[in-house]
Design a protein around this motif. Structure first.
Motif: not given
Ligand SMILES: [Fe+2]
Length: 227
Positions: A42-46
């Protein structure tokens, strides 16, 4: 361009979960972690393109239910034997996992491991299969021995690149060299007949990312395997 590669090692199981990502797209190999894995995605919007399983053992799939809940449209791919065995606590070893943890960590976990009943994969990987992902070709190869459901995943650049291949070996090849051949369904004969010749066909500079421990060069281990 190299894909980013993150290793998450489960502190209790000491098993490695790998996240490969490039251009905002990710592959997860062996989701043994949960919170840290979801946070990274989620943090890297993957966009999670696929979840790959090297074999059915609990220490490699413990986080799969949470991951599937968070990414219900991501395909989950495993070989046919893994699909059959992973859903059964006897074959995925969750029913006897605390014994394994006792030998691994010297004590049983504070909270006993409950029997694990994950859902089946959504995609069955053929015995020897290739597919493209981003700038890479993924080769899936059956590697029985440690488990009849073992596969290795080879990642190679799709151009004539000097870049060394990466091999995600699950428990079919460990930093110690030999795989553990003691779980139900193991077969040293299959390992010698199928897995070893394939491993020995790969370039010696293949970088191996194993189910446990640190990465190593394939060539450093090949001579030790059942020498
Ligand atoms: Fe295993």
């Amino acid at each position: 361009m190299l894909p980013s590669l993150v290793t998450l090692t489960n502190p209790l199981f000491k098993s490695n979960c790998y996240i490969l990502y490039q251009n905002g797209h990710a592959i997860v190999i062996d989701p043994s972690s949960t919170d840290e894995l979801l946070h990274l995605l989620t943090q890297n919007k993957l966009t999670l393109d696929k979840i790959l399983l090297t074999h059915e053992h609990y220490d490699h799939i413990a986080g799969i239910t949470a991951l599937r809940a968070a990414y219900p449209h991501a395909p989950v791919a495993a070989c046919a034997a893994c699909a059959q065995r992973m859903v059964d606590p006897y074959y995925n070893h969750s029913s006897s996992f605390d014994v394994y943890l006792y030998f691994l960590n010297g004590e049983r976990p504070a909270v006993p491991t409950p029997p694990f009943y994950p859902a089946k994969p959504t995609v069955i990987i053929p015995p020897s299969y290739k597919e493209n992902w981003q700038d890479y070709v993924l080769t899936f190869q059956q590697t029985p021995g440690h488990s009849p459901a073992g596969i290795c995943i080879l990642l190679e650049h799709n151009s004539l690149s000097a870049q060394a291949p990466l091999l995600f070996s699950g428990d079919s090849l460990l930093p110690s060299g030999k795989p553990y051949l003691g779980f139900n369904g193991h077969s040293e004969a299959d390992y010698r007949a199928v897995t070893l010749p394939w491993l020995r066909s790969l370039p010696a500079n293949t970088q191996v990312y194993s189910g446990h421990g640190q990465p190593f060069l394939l060539g450093e281990k090949l001579l030790e395997l059942f020498a």
